[in-house]
Design a protein around this motif. Structure first.
Motif, PDB file in Angstrom:
ATOM      1  N   GLU A 132      18.794 -18.932   2.589  1.00 19.29           N
ATOM      2  CA  GLU A 132      18.883 -20.117   1.752  1.00 19.29           C
ATOM      3  C   GLU A 132      19.934 -21.080   2.309  1.00 19.29           C
ATOM      4  OE1 GLU A 132      16.925 -20.896  -0.749  1.00 19.29           O
ATOM      5  OE2 GLU A 132      15.803 -19.040  -0.449  1.00 19.29           O
ATOM      6  N   PHE A 133      19.764 -22.347   1.960  1.00 20.24           N
ATOM      7  CA  PHE A 133      20.705 -23.379   2.387  1.00 20.24           C
ATOM      8  C   PHE A 133      22.099 -23.061   1.865  1.00 20.24           C
ATOM      9  CE2 PHE A 133      22.812 -27.355   0.938  1.00 20.24           C
ATOM     10  CZ  PHE A 133      23.202 -27.817   2.183  1.00 20.24           C
ATOM     11  N   GLN A 144      16.862 -24.201   7.769  1.00 15.32           N
ATOM     12  CA  GLN A 144      17.231 -23.937   6.380  1.00 15.32           C
ATOM     13  C   GLN A 144      17.260 -25.232   5.571  1.00 15.32           C
ATOM     14  OE1 GLN A 144      21.014 -22.033   6.793  1.00 15.32           O
ATOM     15  NE2 GLN A 144      20.166 -20.068   7.441  1.00 15.32           N
ATOM     16  N   LEU A 145      17.812 -26.275   6.169  1.00 16.83           N
ATOM     17  CA  LEU A 145      17.895 -27.567   5.486  1.00 16.83           C
ATOM     18  C   LEU A 145      16.509 -28.132   5.197  1.00 16.83           C
ATOM     19  CD1 LEU A 145      20.845 -29.237   7.409  1.00 16.83           C
ATOM     20  CD2 LEU A 145      20.704 -28.979   4.936  1.00 16.83           C
ATOM     21  N   VAL A 146      15.643 -28.085   6.199  1.00 15.50           N
ATOM     22  CA  VAL A 146      14.289 -28.618   6.027  1.00 15.50           C
ATOM     23  C   VAL A 146      13.558 -27.852   4.933  1.00 15.50           C
ATOM     24  CG1 VAL A 146      12.031 -28.815   7.136  1.00 15.50           C
ATOM     25  CG2 VAL A 146      14.089 -29.560   8.349  1.00 15.50           C
ATOM     26  N   ARG A 147      13.676 -26.540   4.957  1.00  7.77           N
ATOM     27  CA  ARG A 147      13.021 -25.726   3.928  1.00  7.77           C
ATOM     28  C   ARG A 147      13.567 -26.070   2.543  1.00  7.77           C
ATOM     29  NH1 ARG A 147      13.772 -20.823   1.206  1.00  7.77           N
ATOM     30  NH2 ARG A 147      11.828 -19.661   0.820  1.00  7.77           N
ATOM     31  N   SER A 148      14.880 -26.247   2.438  1.00  4.93           N
ATOM     32  CA  SER A 148      15.491 -26.573   1.156  1.00  4.93           C
ATOM     33  C   SER A 148      15.025 -27.935   0.650  1.00  4.93           C
ATOM     34  CB  SER A 148      17.018 -26.552   1.292  1.00  4.93           C
ATOM     35  OG  SER A 148      17.644 -26.880   0.080  1.00  4.93           O
ATOM     36  N   ILE A 149      14.906 -28.911   1.555  1.00  2.00           N
ATOM     37  CA  ILE A 149      14.448 -30.251   1.168  1.00  2.00           C
ATOM     38  C   ILE A 149      13.012 -30.203   0.666  1.00  2.00           C
ATOM     39  CG2 ILE A 149      13.813 -32.511   2.116  1.00  2.00           C
ATOM     40  CD1 ILE A 149      16.327 -32.330   3.865  1.00  2.00           C
ATOM     41  N   ILE A 150      12.169 -29.428   1.347  1.00  4.59           N
ATOM     42  CA  ILE A 150      10.764 -29.345   0.940  1.00  4.59           C
ATOM     43  C   ILE A 150      10.624 -28.599  -0.385  1.00  4.59           C
ATOM     44  CG2 ILE A 150       8.531 -28.336   1.560  1.00  4.59           C
ATOM     45  CD1 ILE A 150       9.052 -29.103   4.412  1.00  4.59           C
ATOM     46  N   LEU A 151      11.394 -27.538  -0.571  1.00  7.40           N
ATOM     47  CA  LEU A 151      11.357 -26.824  -1.847  1.00  7.40           C
ATOM     48  C   LEU A 151      11.837 -27.728  -2.978  1.00  7.40           C
ATOM     49  CD1 LEU A 151      12.722 -23.299  -0.840  1.00  7.40           C
ATOM     50  CD2 LEU A 151      10.390 -23.872  -1.512  1.00  7.40           C
ATOM     51  N   ARG A 193      21.516 -32.940  17.527  1.00 11.11           N
ATOM     52  CA  ARG A 193      21.378 -31.874  16.532  1.00 11.11           C
ATOM     53  C   ARG A 193      22.390 -32.049  15.407  1.00 11.11           C
ATOM     54  NH1 ARG A 193      17.298 -29.021  15.169  1.00 11.11           N
ATOM     55  NH2 ARG A 193      16.774 -29.096  17.392  1.00 11.11           N
ATOM     56  N   ARG A 194      23.621 -32.417  15.761  1.00 17.24           N
ATOM     57  CA  ARG A 194      24.666 -32.579  14.745  1.00 17.24           C
ATOM     58  C   ARG A 194      24.352 -33.753  13.813  1.00 17.24           C
ATOM     59  NH1 ARG A 194      29.150 -35.731  14.496  1.00 17.24           N
ATOM     60  NH2 ARG A 194      28.943 -36.369  16.678  1.00 17.24           N
ATOM     61  N   LEU A 195      23.949 -34.892  14.370  1.00 15.93           N
ATOM     62  CA  LEU A 195      23.650 -36.060  13.544  1.00 15.93           C
ATOM     63  C   LEU A 195      22.430 -35.818  12.656  1.00 15.93           C
ATOM     64  CD1 LEU A 195      24.262 -38.868  16.197  1.00 15.93           C
ATOM     65  CD2 LEU A 195      25.684 -38.343  14.206  1.00 15.93           C
ATOM     66  N   LEU A 196      21.433 -35.123  13.197  1.00 15.05           N
ATOM     67  CA  LEU A 196      20.263 -34.788  12.388  1.00 15.05           C
ATOM     68  C   LEU A 196      20.659 -33.906  11.212  1.00 15.05           C
ATOM     69  CD1 LEU A 196      17.191 -34.724  11.901  1.00 15.05           C
ATOM     70  CD2 LEU A 196      17.075 -32.783  13.488  1.00 15.05           C
ATOM     71  N   MET A 197      21.505 -32.912  11.470  1.00 11.77           N
ATOM     72  CA  MET A 197      21.956 -32.026  10.397  1.00 11.77           C
ATOM     73  C   MET A 197      22.760 -32.784   9.352  1.00 11.77           C
ATOM     74  SD  MET A 197      23.055 -28.606  12.517  1.00 11.77           S
ATOM     75  CE  MET A 197      23.903 -27.972  11.078  1.00 11.77           C
ATOM     76  N   LEU A 198      23.648 -33.666   9.792  1.00 10.04           N
ATOM     77  CA  LEU A 198      24.447 -34.444   8.846  1.00 10.04           C
ATOM     78  C   LEU A 198      23.556 -35.290   7.944  1.00 10.04           C
ATOM     79  CD1 LEU A 198      27.374 -35.597  11.175  1.00 10.04           C
ATOM     80  CD2 LEU A 198      27.605 -34.185   9.117  1.00 10.04           C
ATOM     81  N   GLY A 199      22.538 -35.911   8.538  1.00 15.33           N
ATOM     82  CA  GLY A 199      21.621 -36.720   7.747  1.00 15.33           C
ATOM     83  C   GLY A 199      20.837 -35.892   6.749  1.00 15.33           C
ATOM     84  N   LEU A 200      20.360 -34.734   7.173  1.00 17.20           N
ATOM     85  CA  LEU A 200      19.587 -33.876   6.277  1.00 17.20           C
ATOM     86  C   LEU A 200      20.449 -33.345   5.133  1.00 17.20           C
ATOM     87  CD1 LEU A 200      17.484 -31.856   8.889  1.00 17.20           C
ATOM     88  CD2 LEU A 200      16.657 -33.654   7.352  1.00 17.20           C
TER      89      LEU A 200
END
Length: 240
Positions: free
Chosen positions: A45-46, A17-24, A96-103
């Motif tokens: 949605e994010f 969801q985060l990746v999709r939101s960033i690209i949109l 996974r947690r650190l990647l999500m926090l960064g995104l």
């Protein structure tokens, strides 16, 4: 369902969801390969509530595994986690947690958030190295057969679907984290000449749509309607 497996699967979903939101938000696509506005699998949605609860669940499981590492076996629902598996599981949960926090920090923007994102991406890269050093259980996992997944991919032009190997996936994640970390450095740019050099160096990294969209979104936050960029141009011209 095992809380461990459930939390990790939710982490994958929220990351998507985060990746999709960033690209949109960045509106960067590569030809017909990634057009989220017109095609793709249905993804929620994010949601700030969803990502925070998922991060909390991952962190809680990390803490439980850490405290039970020296036990003979730790039970999570129907799954038993042996002491020899705990370090590998902790590394994956933490990655996974650190990647999500960064995104999340990149998506929400702001100087403090972006600076924190760089640190989280660096931490995720360190955990990825730890993951690479741990053994993988099983060669072919249920649900990851190419013939099964081919019917689940989003609408794309006819082409074979090739799943990456474990090593290739880790290399892709390492490259992505490097590109995202570099994108976060845009907040330190204060001159047009530096900005031009920065973007040139970024393009030489061959970034994909995720990192490029992240940088595009951060540039929009930094320069807004263009007045800040115009001021940078005037300052550089006056000093040049």
């Amino acid at each position: 369902v095992s809380p461990l497996l459930n939390a990790y699967c939710m982490g994958v979903k929220v990351t998507s969801q985060l990746v999709r939101s960033i690209i949109l938000n960045g509106s960067v696509s590569q030809e017909e390969d990634f057009l989220p506005h017109t095609s793709g699998l249905p993804i929620d949605e994010f949601s700030s509530t969803a990502h925070q609860s998922c991060i909390n669940a991952l962190e809680s499981l990390e803490e439980v595994l850490q405290t039970r590492r020296n036990d003979q076996g730790s039970t999570f629902g129907p799954c038993a986690v042996g002491d020899e598996d705990s370090p590998a599981l902790i590394a994956r949960l933490r990655f996974r947690r650190l990647l999500m926090l960064g995104l999340v920090a990149v998506r929400t923007g702001g100087g403090v958030n972006v600076n924190a994102a760089g640190r989280w991406f660096a931490g995720a890269a360190a955990e990825l190295k730890h993951i690479s050093s741990t053994p993988a259980n099983g060669e072919q996992l249920v649900g990851f057969d190419p013939d099964v997944n081919r019917s689940r991919v989003s609408p794309t032009p006819p082409r074979p679907v090739k799943l990456k190997t474990r090593e290739d996936c880790q290399e892709c994640f390492a490259t992505l984290l490097q590109q995202l970390s570099y994108a976060c450095q845009v907040t330190a740019i204060n001159g047009f000449t530096d900005l031009r050099m920065y973007i040139t160096n970024f393009s030489l990294m061959g970034p994909g749509p995720i990192a490029t969209s992240a940088l595009h979104g951060l540039l929009k936050l930094k320069f807004g309607d263009g007045n800040a960029l115009q001021q940078m141009l005037l300052v550089d011209f006056a000093c040049g």
